[in-house]
Design a protein around this motif. Structure first.
Motif, short mmCIF file in Angstrom:
data_model
loop_
_atom_site.label_atom_id
_atom_site.label_comp_id
_atom_site.label_asym_id
_atom_site.label_seq_id
_atom_site.Cartn_x
_atom_site.Cartn_y
_atom_site.Cartn_z
N ASP A 1 2.84 -1.10 8.30
CA ASP A 1 2.62 -2.48 8.75
C ASP A 1 1.91 -3.29 7.66
OD1 ASP A 1 -0.10 -1.46 9.31
OD2 ASP A 1 0.79 -0.62 11.12
N ASP A 2 0.63 -3.62 7.87
CA ASP A 2 -0.09 -4.44 6.87
C ASP A 2 -0.40 -3.64 5.61
OD1 ASP A 2 -0.12 -6.36 8.79
OD2 ASP A 2 -2.23 -6.18 9.29
N ALA A 3 -0.56 -4.35 4.50
CA ALA A 3 -1.09 -3.74 3.28
C ALA A 3 -2.61 -3.75 3.40
CB ALA A 3 -0.64 -4.53 2.06
N VAL A 4 -3.28 -2.87 2.65
CA VAL A 4 -4.74 -2.80 2.79
C VAL A 4 -5.41 -4.10 2.30
CG1 VAL A 4 -5.13 -1.53 0.62
CG2 VAL A 4 -6.80 -1.37 2.45
N GLY A 5 -4.85 -4.74 1.27
CA GLY A 5 -5.40 -6.02 0.80
C GLY A 5 -5.28 -7.08 1.88
N GLU A 6 -4.15 -7.02 2.59
CA GLU A 6 -3.91 -7.96 3.70
C GLU A 6 -4.94 -7.70 4.81
OE1 GLU A 6 0.08 -7.24 4.89
OE2 GLU A 6 0.12 -8.86 6.36
N ASP B 1 8.20 5.81 -16.95
CA ASP B 1 9.34 5.07 -16.39
C ASP B 1 9.81 5.61 -15.04
OD1 ASP B 1 9.53 3.54 -18.83
OD2 ASP B 1 10.35 5.36 -19.72
N ASN B 2 9.18 6.68 -14.57
CA ASN B 2 9.67 7.28 -13.32
C ASN B 2 8.59 7.33 -12.26
OD1 ASN B 2 12.49 8.09 -13.68
ND2 ASN B 2 11.63 9.18 -15.45
N PHE B 3 8.79 6.47 -11.24
CA PHE B 3 7.83 6.35 -10.15
C PHE B 3 8.57 6.65 -8.86
CE2 PHE B 3 7.52 2.75 -13.18
CZ PHE B 3 6.45 3.21 -13.92
N THR B 4 8.18 7.73 -8.17
CA THR B 4 8.87 8.07 -6.93
C THR B 4 7.98 7.77 -5.73
OG1 THR B 4 9.94 9.84 -8.14
CG2 THR B 4 10.13 9.91 -5.75
N LEU B 5 8.50 6.93 -4.85
CA LEU B 5 7.74 6.54 -3.65
C LEU B 5 7.65 7.71 -2.69
CD1 LEU B 5 6.51 4.09 -2.06
CD2 LEU B 5 8.78 3.76 -1.09
N ILE B 6 6.41 8.10 -2.31
CA ILE B 6 6.27 9.23 -1.37
C ILE B 6 5.56 8.84 -0.07
CG2 ILE B 6 6.40 11.06 -3.12
CD1 ILE B 6 3.32 11.21 -2.99
N GLY B 7 5.03 7.63 -0.01
CA GLY B 7 4.37 7.18 1.22
C GLY B 7 4.08 5.69 1.12
N GLU B 8 4.08 5.01 2.28
CA GLU B 8 3.80 3.56 2.25
C GLU B 8 3.30 3.10 3.60
OE1 GLU B 8 7.40 1.35 1.52
OE2 GLU B 8 8.54 2.77 2.72
N THR B 9 2.79 1.87 3.63
CA THR B 9 2.27 1.38 4.90
C THR B 9 3.41 1.01 5.84
OG1 THR B 9 0.80 -0.20 5.97
CG2 THR B 9 2.00 -1.00 4.05
N THR C 1 0.89 -1.16 0.00
CA THR C 1 0.00 0.00 0.00
C THR C 1 0.92 1.21 0.00
OG1 THR C 1 -1.69 -1.19 1.20
CG2 THR C 1 -1.84 1.21 1.24
N SER C 2 0.97 1.90 -1.12
CA SER C 2 1.94 2.99 -1.27
C SER C 2 1.40 4.09 -2.15
CB SER C 2 3.25 2.49 -1.92
OG SER C 2 3.41 1.11 -1.80
N LEU C 3 2.03 5.26 -2.02
CA LEU C 3 1.71 6.40 -2.88
C LEU C 3 2.95 6.71 -3.71
CD1 LEU C 3 -0.21 8.67 -0.35
CD2 LEU C 3 -1.14 7.85 -2.53
N TYR C 4 2.76 6.97 -4.98
CA TYR C 4 3.87 7.30 -5.88
C TYR C 4 3.56 8.58 -6.64
CZ TYR C 4 5.69 2.57 -5.31
OH TYR C 4 6.19 1.41 -4.78
N ARG C 5 4.59 9.36 -6.87
CA ARG C 5 4.49 10.44 -7.85
C ARG C 5 4.98 9.85 -9.17
NH1 ARG C 5 5.00 16.36 -8.61
NH2 ARG C 5 5.98 16.52 -10.65
#
Ligand code: KG4
Ligand code: ZN
Length: 340
Positions: free
Chosen positions: A146-151, A136-144, A127-131
């Motif tokens: 602990d658990d992922a939302v699917g989990e 070809d360019n994905f920058t990670l700006i936020g993530e879980t 569970t993450s947010l990307y800009r």
């Protein structure tokens, strides 16, 4: 996926998904050993099906690709062996693809949203947010944290005695609330207060879902045996709380940077209640596009891996036939500083 160097936008001719739900459902979760065996049994029939549907032959392809990370190693190995064998046989390049980048690329398969865009990735493992600045360019700006939302969906469904896979089952149960064929809730019983679920405190753009799951455990234990009404009530409020947390972080991210579009990818994006909430968001913010791929492109599929591989192909980024597979996304790059 037909890859023509002269054509910058690929056309999806055919893709085939062979569900393994029947194999795993009696165990209430994915059994890695059985997943590998099912991959072995299904890979050639799937390939035959897409060749028949597309009218292509194996020698028509410019490259062969397979997921190389992250995932269950046994299953990744099957895909690698098949794609590398075809690459050798037909003297074509092999391209290993990052599964998460594949999910992010699923948004481009049938739409061409304006960039830069904010992408919310919601799957069973991430569970993450990307800009996203380009294909070809994905920058990670936020993530879980602990658990992922699917989990969280899968664990919640298990707690409520719902079947496997948990996400779609929990969505169905939540849809039954409040249903006209169910008796009205007992007014003397306090309505569960999941409101605090929606105000999970995490820093900036990070997510946390484990507290919501613990709260559900507590409520289920307190209620003892659950009626059908209990299950749909709890499923509804739990799902609402999970989505409130997602929407809250997406809304915050939209205020922190200038984005032209929003995209949601990964298995959980096939949830209709989430799709409706995104429609509400569209009216509240000035985004030109909100892209959610059709459900069959949200859950794991080869089309998204094909699209990512096609981008690698255009950029002359090929993998060695000696390339390895990895259970996790490696190397774990520092947050905010790096692309995948
Ligand atoms: O992207 P995906 O197919 O595989 C991973 O890479 O993990 O996502 C699978 C996850 C599972 O946790 C599944 O329960 C969840 O997506 N999922 C859903 C729905 N369909 C699949 N969650 C909520 N509602 C759904 N309709
Ligand atoms: Zn996936």
């Amino acid at each position: 996926m037909e890859a023509k160097p002269s054509d910058p936008w690929p056309t999806l001719l055919s893709f085939s998904v062979q569900s393994q739900n029947e194999v795993h459902e009696k165990f209430g979760g994915i059994v890695p050993e059985l997943a590998s065996r099912a991959h072995l049994q299904n890979i050639l029939p799937c390939l035959r099906k897409v060749l028949d549907e597309s009218g292509l032959e194996l020698h028509d392809f410019h490259f062969f690709s397979a997921t190389d990370r992250p995932g269950l190693v046994g299953s990744l190995l099957i895909g690698h062996c098949a794609a590398k064998t075809l690459a050798c046989l037909f003297d074509r390049p092999f391209i290993g693809v990052n599964h998460i980048e594949g999910h992010l690329c699923s948004l481009f398969i049938e739409s061409q949203p304006k960039l830069p865009l904010l992408a919310l990735m919601v799957s069973g493992g991430h569970t993450s947010l990307y800009r996203v600045d380009d294909f070809d360019n994905f920058t990670l700006i936020g993530e879980t944290l602990d658990d992922a939302v699917g989990e969280a969906f899968d664990k919640g469904a298990k707690l409520l005695g719902l079947g496997f896979p948990g996400g779609p089952q929990l969505e169905l149960a939540a849809r039954a609330w409040p249903a006209s064929d169910l008796p009205l809730p007992d007014p003397s019983r306090p309505i569960i207060n999941f409101i605090k679920f929606g105000s999970v405190q995490t820093k900036d753009l990070d997510f946390s879902f484990s507290g919501l799951k613990s709260e559900l455990v507590r409520i289920v234990q307190k209620r003892g045996s659950l009626s059908a009404l209990d299950v749909s009530e709890l499923a509804f409020h739990y799902q609402e709380a999970l989505f409130r947390h997602l929407i809250q972080k997406v809304s915050l991210a939209l205020t922190q940077d200038s984005y032209k579009s929003l995209a949601v990818v990964g298995g959980v994006a096939s949830n209709l209640a989430l799709r409706n909430k995104l429609e509400d968001l569209r009216s509240k913010c000035s985004l030109s596009d909100i892209v959610v791929p059709r459900a069959s492109l949200c859950t794991d599929n080869a089309a998204m891996i094909g699209f990512r591989a096609y981008r690698h192909f255009l950029n002359n980024e090929f993998s060695s036939l000696r390339s390895d597979i990895h259970a996790t996304t490696r190397p774990q790059k520092k947050r905010k500083a790096a692309s995948l």
